[in-house]
Scaffold this motif. Sequence first.
Motif, short mmCIF file in Angstrom:
data_model
loop_
_atom_site.label_atom_id
_atom_site.label_comp_id
_atom_site.label_asym_id
_atom_site.label_seq_id
_atom_site.Cartn_x
_atom_site.Cartn_y
_atom_site.Cartn_z
N LYS A 1 1.09 -0.55 1.31
CA LYS A 1 2.39 -1.30 1.11
C LYS A 1 3.34 -0.61 0.38
CE LYS A 1 0.44 -5.98 -0.28
NZ LYS A 1 0.38 -6.96 -1.72
N ALA A 2 2.82 0.60 -0.14
CA ALA A 2 3.64 1.51 -0.66
C ALA A 2 4.40 2.40 0.30
CB ALA A 2 3.33 2.49 -1.92
N ALA B 1 -8.80 -2.97 -2.32
CA ALA B 1 -7.59 -3.27 -2.96
C ALA B 1 -6.74 -2.19 -3.23
CB ALA B 1 -7.87 -4.03 -4.28
N THR B 2 -7.14 -1.00 -3.44
CA THR B 2 -6.47 0.36 -3.78
C THR B 2 -5.71 0.55 -2.49
OG1 THR B 2 -8.08 0.95 -5.45
CG2 THR B 2 -6.67 2.85 -4.36
N ARG B 3 -6.46 0.56 -1.34
CA ARG B 3 -5.85 0.74 0.02
C ARG B 3 -4.68 -0.25 0.44
NH1 ARG B 3 -7.99 0.00 4.92
NH2 ARG B 3 -10.07 -0.63 4.34
N LEU B 4 -4.79 -1.42 0.01
CA LEU B 4 -3.68 -2.51 0.24
C LEU B 4 -2.34 -1.85 -0.54
CD1 LEU B 4 -5.83 -5.53 0.12
CD2 LEU B 4 -4.13 -5.08 2.09
N VAL B 5 -2.67 -1.55 -1.88
CA VAL B 5 -1.51 -1.17 -2.63
C VAL B 5 -0.92 0.31 -1.89
CG1 VAL B 5 -0.69 -0.17 -4.80
CG2 VAL B 5 -2.21 -2.17 -4.53
N ALA B 6 -1.61 1.25 -1.74
CA ALA B 6 -1.35 2.24 -0.89
C ALA B 6 -0.63 2.13 0.37
CB ALA B 6 -2.30 3.22 -0.59
N HIS C 1 -4.62 1.38 7.00
CA HIS C 1 -4.88 -0.10 7.29
C HIS C 1 -6.08 -0.12 8.48
CE1 HIS C 1 -2.29 1.39 10.64
NE2 HIS C 1 -2.56 0.30 11.22
N ARG D 1 -5.98 -9.94 3.90
CA ARG D 1 -5.92 -9.69 2.49
C ARG D 1 -4.40 -9.57 2.44
NH1 ARG D 1 -10.56 -8.89 -1.00
NH2 ARG D 1 -11.99 -10.15 0.48
N LEU D 2 -3.68 -8.97 3.16
CA LEU D 2 -2.34 -8.67 3.22
C LEU D 2 -1.53 -9.71 3.12
CD1 LEU D 2 -0.28 -6.04 2.99
CD2 LEU D 2 -0.28 -6.04 5.55
#
Length: 185
Positions: free
Chosen positions: A145-146, A138-143, A84, A167-168
């Motif tokens: 969240k996971a 966008a890839t970091r946001l997904v990671a 983040h 963005r989150l």
Amino acid sequence: MPRLVHLIRHGQSTFNEHYSATGTDPLHFDARLTELGQRQVAAARERLARDDYDVVLASPLTRALQTAEGIFGGRVPIEISPLHREWQVSSCDIGRSTVELVAEFPHLNFGGLPDPWWLHEGPPCELGFPQETEAHLATRLVAFKAMIAERTERRIAVVGHGDFFSRLIGRHLDNCEMAEWVIDG
């Protein structure tokens, strides 16, 4: 999965102060907190003194580390997480080596942090440093969240950055503002 996640933006940085006044990037790499930022952190510490967290996840950018320590130091364990960090589009989003961070923050554990931990690839801006693409963010946001969904702690504070949090959750936080994040699966 956590029951409560609070997102806390760092206090005002030297970059924020200069950019607000001029609209130009002052080339403040890994910007630190200003005096106003330190006062914002002190006010947040007082405001959050009775809130109970199991862990604080801090971005490895200095302004976030200073904020996390200023609010939670000595009372809640602080973990460093590069997922983040801020969206790297300005000079202040270029990090420092783990060696430099350990020297400045010797009581924090940077053991799991790769070096370099910030993006080194991407198109350079007119000032010469690489910028992170929207796709990479966008890839970091997904990671991120996971990673949060897999945490076992019940109450988590995340100290980070305006553009990443925007963005989150869909809105920009002011310096040292806190927002509750409702995890959407």
